[in-house]
Write a protein that holds these residues in place. Structure first.
Motif, PDB file in Angstrom:
ATOM      1  N   ILE A   1       0.750  -1.142  -0.175  1.00  0.00           N
ATOM      2  CA  ILE A   1      -0.068   0.098  -0.121  1.00  0.00           C
ATOM      3  C   ILE A   1       0.696   1.393  -0.184  1.00  0.00           C
ATOM      4  CG2 ILE A   1      -1.613   1.576   1.373  1.00  0.00           C
ATOM      5  CD1 ILE A   1      -2.963  -1.471   2.262  1.00  0.00           C
ATOM      6  N   LEU A   2       1.929   1.034   0.767  1.00  0.00           N
ATOM      7  CA  LEU A   2       2.858   2.343   0.665  1.00  0.00           C
ATOM      8  C   LEU A   2       3.695   2.590  -0.592  1.00  0.00           C
ATOM      9  CD1 LEU A   2       4.478   4.592   2.755  1.00  0.00           C
ATOM     10  CD2 LEU A   2       6.110   2.912   2.863  1.00  0.00           C
ATOM     11  N   VAL A   3       3.969   1.557  -1.160  1.00  0.00           N
ATOM     12  CA  VAL A   3       4.433   1.820  -2.454  1.00  0.00           C
ATOM     13  C   VAL A   3       3.477   2.390  -3.545  1.00  0.00           C
ATOM     14  CG1 VAL A   3       5.408   0.692  -4.536  1.00  0.00           C
ATOM     15  CG2 VAL A   3       6.123   0.046  -2.207  1.00  0.00           C
ATOM     16  N   ALA A   4       2.244   1.900  -3.383  1.00  0.00           N
ATOM     17  CA  ALA A   4       1.010   2.381  -4.367  1.00  0.00           C
ATOM     18  C   ALA A   4       0.867   4.027  -4.045  1.00  0.00           C
ATOM     19  CB  ALA A   4      -0.218   1.513  -3.807  1.00  0.00           C
ATOM     20  N   LEU A   5       1.070   4.362  -2.718  1.00  0.00           N
ATOM     21  CA  LEU A   5       0.737   5.693  -2.487  1.00  0.00           C
ATOM     22  C   LEU A   5       1.792   6.770  -2.621  1.00  0.00           C
ATOM     23  CD1 LEU A   5      -0.504   5.376   1.427  1.00  0.00           C
ATOM     24  CD2 LEU A   5      -1.788   6.300  -0.502  1.00  0.00           C
ATOM     25  N   LEU A   6       2.994   6.175  -2.689  1.00  0.00           N
ATOM     26  CA  LEU A   6       4.156   6.794  -3.009  1.00  0.00           C
ATOM     27  C   LEU A   6       4.539   6.918  -4.363  1.00  0.00           C
ATOM     28  CD1 LEU A   6       6.368   6.287   0.204  1.00  0.00           C
ATOM     29  CD2 LEU A   6       4.723   8.159  -0.442  1.00  0.00           C
ATOM     30  N   SER A   7       4.256   5.908  -5.010  1.00  0.00           N
ATOM     31  CA  SER A   7       4.933   5.781  -6.395  1.00  0.00           C
ATOM     32  C   SER A   7       4.061   6.589  -7.231  1.00  0.00           C
ATOM     33  CB  SER A   7       4.656   4.151  -6.900  1.00  0.00           C
ATOM     34  OG  SER A   7       4.944   4.032  -8.149  1.00  0.00           O
ATOM     35  N   PRO A   8       4.834   7.274  -8.158  1.00  0.00           N
ATOM     36  CA  PRO A   8       4.085   8.043  -9.388  1.00  0.00           C
ATOM     37  C   PRO A   8       3.554   7.200 -10.469  1.00  0.00           C
ATOM     38  CG  PRO A   8       6.312   8.265  -9.642  1.00  0.00           C
ATOM     39  CD  PRO A   8       6.273   7.264  -8.539  1.00  0.00           C
ATOM     40  N   GLN A   9       4.012   5.902 -10.568  1.00  0.00           N
ATOM     41  CA  GLN A   9       3.459   5.023 -11.595  1.00  0.00           C
ATOM     42  C   GLN A   9       2.355   4.165 -11.307  1.00  0.00           C
ATOM     43  OE1 GLN A   9       6.652   3.208 -13.927  1.00  0.00           O
ATOM     44  NE2 GLN A   9       8.130   3.638 -12.355  1.00  0.00           N
ATOM     45  N   THR A  10       2.223   4.096  -9.917  1.00  0.00           N
ATOM     46  CA  THR A  10       0.995   3.070  -9.565  1.00  0.00           C
ATOM     47  C   THR A  10      -0.061   4.054  -8.680  1.00  0.00           C
ATOM     48  OG1 THR A  10       2.529   1.319  -9.133  1.00  0.00           O
ATOM     49  CG2 THR A  10       0.362   1.271  -8.097  1.00  0.00           C
ATOM     50  N   ALA A  11      -1.360   3.634  -8.870  1.00  0.00           N
ATOM     51  CA  ALA A  11      -2.469   4.486  -8.654  1.00  0.00           C
ATOM     52  C   ALA A  11      -3.027   3.765  -7.461  1.00  0.00           C
ATOM     53  CB  ALA A  11      -3.414   5.141  -9.371  1.00  0.00           C
ATOM     54  N   LEU A  12      -3.574   4.359  -6.177  1.00  0.00           N
ATOM     55  CA  LEU A  12      -3.984   3.638  -5.265  1.00  0.00           C
ATOM     56  C   LEU A  12      -5.483   3.355  -5.609  1.00  0.00           C
ATOM     57  CD1 LEU A  12      -3.585   2.677  -2.183  1.00  0.00           C
ATOM     58  CD2 LEU A  12      -4.734   4.757  -1.379  1.00  0.00           C
ATOM     59  N   SER A  13      -5.915   1.941  -5.619  1.00  0.00           N
ATOM     60  CA  SER A  13      -7.189   1.504  -5.968  1.00  0.00           C
ATOM     61  C   SER A  13      -7.826   0.391  -5.103  1.00  0.00           C
ATOM     62  CB  SER A  13      -7.205   1.053  -7.415  1.00  0.00           C
ATOM     63  OG  SER A  13      -6.295  -0.146  -7.366  1.00  0.00           O
TER      64      SER A  13
ATOM     65  N   HIS B   1      -8.417  -2.601  -5.983  1.00  0.00           N
ATOM     66  CA  HIS B   1      -7.441  -3.633  -6.392  1.00  0.00           C
ATOM     67  C   HIS B   1      -6.286  -3.924  -5.352  1.00  0.00           C
ATOM     68  CE1 HIS B   1      -5.589  -6.892  -8.538  1.00  0.00           C
ATOM     69  NE2 HIS B   1      -4.524  -6.288  -8.655  1.00  0.00           N
ATOM     70  N   ILE B   2      -5.605  -2.668  -5.073  1.00  0.00           N
ATOM     71  CA  ILE B   2      -4.644  -2.760  -3.935  1.00  0.00           C
ATOM     72  C   ILE B   2      -5.120  -3.439  -2.755  1.00  0.00           C
ATOM     73  CG2 ILE B   2      -2.673  -1.584  -2.903  1.00  0.00           C
ATOM     74  CD1 ILE B   2      -2.141  -1.146  -5.655  1.00  0.00           C
ATOM     75  N   PHE B   3      -6.128  -2.933  -2.167  1.00  0.00           N
ATOM     76  CA  PHE B   3      -6.677  -3.267  -0.813  1.00  0.00           C
ATOM     77  C   PHE B   3      -7.283  -4.595  -0.705  1.00  0.00           C
ATOM     78  CE2 PHE B   3      -7.064   1.239  -0.572  1.00  0.00           C
ATOM     79  CZ  PHE B   3      -6.498   1.564   0.727  1.00  0.00           C
ATOM     80  N   GLU B   4      -7.525  -5.264  -1.956  1.00  0.00           N
ATOM     81  CA  GLU B   4      -8.152  -6.605  -2.284  1.00  0.00           C
ATOM     82  C   GLU B   4      -6.753  -7.539  -2.234  1.00  0.00           C
ATOM     83  OE1 GLU B   4     -10.314  -6.912  -5.894  1.00  0.00           O
ATOM     84  OE2 GLU B   4     -12.008  -5.747  -5.016  1.00  0.00           O
ATOM     85  N   ARG B   5      -5.860  -7.185  -2.876  1.00  0.00           N
ATOM     86  CA  ARG B   5      -4.701  -8.026  -3.091  1.00  0.00           C
ATOM     87  C   ARG B   5      -4.116  -8.125  -1.450  1.00  0.00           C
ATOM     88  NH1 ARG B   5      -1.404  -9.520  -6.974  1.00  0.00           N
ATOM     89  NH2 ARG B   5      -3.454  -9.605  -8.265  1.00  0.00           N
ATOM     90  N   SER B   6      -4.025  -6.901  -0.899  1.00  0.00           N
ATOM     91  CA  SER B   6      -3.748  -6.765   0.572  1.00  0.00           C
ATOM     92  C   SER B   6      -4.490  -7.779   1.469  1.00  0.00           C
ATOM     93  CB  SER B   6      -3.620  -5.563   1.040  1.00  0.00           C
ATOM     94  OG  SER B   6      -2.737  -4.704   0.326  1.00  0.00           O
ATOM     95  N   ALA B   7      -5.894  -7.660   1.310  1.00  0.00           N
ATOM     96  CA  ALA B   7      -6.565  -8.817   1.916  1.00  0.00           C
ATOM     97  C   ALA B   7      -6.240 -10.370   1.711  1.00  0.00           C
ATOM     98  CB  ALA B   7      -8.141  -8.265   1.846  1.00  0.00           C
ATOM     99  N   ILE B   8      -5.976 -10.424   0.438  1.00  0.00           N
ATOM    100  CA  ILE B   8      -5.719 -11.947  -0.043  1.00  0.00           C
ATOM    101  C   ILE B   8      -4.372 -12.301   0.809  1.00  0.00           C
ATOM    102  CG2 ILE B   8      -4.832 -13.371  -1.946  1.00  0.00           C
ATOM    103  CD1 ILE B   8      -6.833 -11.736  -3.544  1.00  0.00           C
ATOM    104  N   PHE B   9      -3.216 -11.424   0.849  1.00  0.00           N
ATOM    105  CA  PHE B   9      -2.038 -11.848   1.637  1.00  0.00           C
ATOM    106  C   PHE B   9      -2.609 -12.252   2.867  1.00  0.00           C
ATOM    107  CE2 PHE B   9       0.310  -8.591  -1.236  1.00  0.00           C
ATOM    108  CZ  PHE B   9       0.258  -9.244  -2.235  1.00  0.00           C
ATOM    109  N   VAL B  10      -3.321 -11.537   3.789  1.00  0.00           N
ATOM    110  CA  VAL B  10      -3.690 -11.721   5.045  1.00  0.00           C
ATOM    111  C   VAL B  10      -4.363 -13.172   5.101  1.00  0.00           C
ATOM    112  CG1 VAL B  10      -4.908 -10.912   7.194  1.00  0.00           C
ATOM    113  CG2 VAL B  10      -3.777  -9.419   5.908  1.00  0.00           C
ATOM    114  N   ALA B  11      -5.425 -13.353   4.452  1.00  0.00           N
ATOM    115  CA  ALA B  11      -5.998 -14.556   4.204  1.00  0.00           C
ATOM    116  C   ALA B  11      -5.398 -15.804   3.897  1.00  0.00           C
ATOM    117  CB  ALA B  11      -7.284 -14.429   3.133  1.00  0.00           C
ATOM    118  N   VAL B  12      -4.469 -15.658   3.025  1.00  0.00           N
ATOM    119  CA  VAL B  12      -3.817 -16.833   2.690  1.00  0.00           C
ATOM    120  C   VAL B  12      -2.753 -17.245   3.990  1.00  0.00           C
ATOM    121  CG1 VAL B  12      -1.577 -17.619   1.293  1.00  0.00           C
ATOM    122  CG2 VAL B  12      -3.538 -16.403   0.154  1.00  0.00           C
ATOM    123  N   ALA B  13      -2.236 -16.012   4.476  1.00  0.00           N
ATOM    124  CA  ALA B  13      -1.120 -16.320   5.792  1.00  0.00           C
ATOM    125  C   ALA B  13      -2.140 -16.862   6.857  1.00  0.00           C
ATOM    126  CB  ALA B  13      -0.658 -14.905   6.216  1.00  0.00           C
ATOM    127  N   TYR B  14      -3.394 -16.473   7.006  1.00  0.00           N
ATOM    128  CA  TYR B  14      -4.196 -17.148   7.929  1.00  0.00           C
ATOM    129  C   TYR B  14      -4.453 -18.520   7.808  1.00  0.00           C
ATOM    130  CZ  TYR B  14      -7.793 -18.094  11.485  1.00  0.00           C
ATOM    131  OH  TYR B  14      -8.834 -18.667  12.419  1.00  0.00           O
TER     132      TYR B  14
END
Length: 263
Positions: A63-75, A77-90
């Motif tokens: 999420i931090l890269v998406a916020l700071l990067s000029p090439q990536t917009a925060l959307s 999709h970013i939060f969905e992918r982050s939620a998938i990370f947590v779900a897979v880890a659990y």
């Protein structure tokens, strides 16, 4: 620090560096998040549910890269992918933890079985009678010191070869009956030791569910000899009593004639 922690830390740092490199320097407009699953999988296998913390850390980097990067917009999709990370880890952590509990329980069960087996072996070794355990395939699985002293150590051998010098099962073998759950008792005279044994044979259930035969050898040679001597003495007494030329009788309690000869 152990090697697992160092490997996990290295993969997390590598993923973070890759994310910032792609987000700020790389020509692509996406972050290669599929590499994030490597530390998540490792953390799940090694540290179980603590893998969620690794997933949260990588999600924050994402999420931090998406916020700071000029090439990536925060959307979204970013939060969905982050939620998938947590779900897979659990999920991976939960599965690993349940598996670890199962392995621990299995280990405890095996330890209990080993302790019970050791106690049983201690009891069998301290017995004055010979004891052996025979598998359904006629293999000698156990012999205590008494039986080894009488017949030699034949653990791992075939019983009808070890005890009877035969190349095939004995005609009167009780092994098929015992492995079906029947308990038998019979007498056997060993030509090898010239001793007579009172055999008690019972089914013994193994850990894997199979049935073996537990046999207790009680040496009754001396008792049998005494019984034969007593029988011979009684027979001699009867012959002498019956054929004596003198009238003989046995009077019990001073008034009852219980026995009288022909004379």
């Amino acid at each position: 620090l152990n090697y697992r922690f160092l490997i996990l830390l290295s993969t997390v740092l590598a993923c973070a560096i890759l994310a910032f490199f792609v987000g700020f320097i790389g020509k692509e407009t996406i972050v290669y998040t599929h590499f994030f699953y490597i530390p998540i999988l490792l953390a799940g296998v090694w540290y179980r549910k603590k893998a969620v913390y690794i997933a949260l850390l990588l999600s924050s980097v994402y999420i931090l890269v998406a916020l700071l990067s000029p090439q990536t917009a925060l959307s979204a999709h970013i939060f969905e992918r982050s939620a998938i990370f947590v779900a897979v880890a659990y999920v991976i952590g939960f599965v690993s933890e349940e598996r670890a509990k199962g392995e621990e329980k299995l280990k405890e069960t095996k330890e209990e079985i080993k302790n019970e087996r050791d106690k049983l072996n201690l009891i069998l070794e301290s017995m004055d009678d010979g004891v052996c355990i025979i598998s359904r395939d006629y293999e000698v699985e156990f012999m205590n010191r008494v039986l080894i002293g009488a017949f030699g150590d034949h653990v791992g051998d075939i019983c009808y070869k070890a005890f009877h010098n035969r190349d095939e099962p004995c005609p009167g073998c009780k092994n098929p009956e015992v492995v079906k759950g029947k308990t038998v008792r019979w007498e056997w005279h060993s030509r090898r030791t010239n001793r007579t044994y009172d055999l008690f044979e019972a089914p013994l259930k193994n850990i894997d569910g199979t049935i073996s035969k537990l046999t207790i050898f009680r040496d009754i040679t001396d008792r049998k000899r005494m019984e034969d001597e007593l029988r011979d003495a009684e027979e001699r007494y009867r012959v002498i009593f019956e054929h004596a030329l003198t009238a003989l009788c046995v009077i019990e309690h001073g008034k009852f004639i219980s026995l009288a000869n022909k004379e």
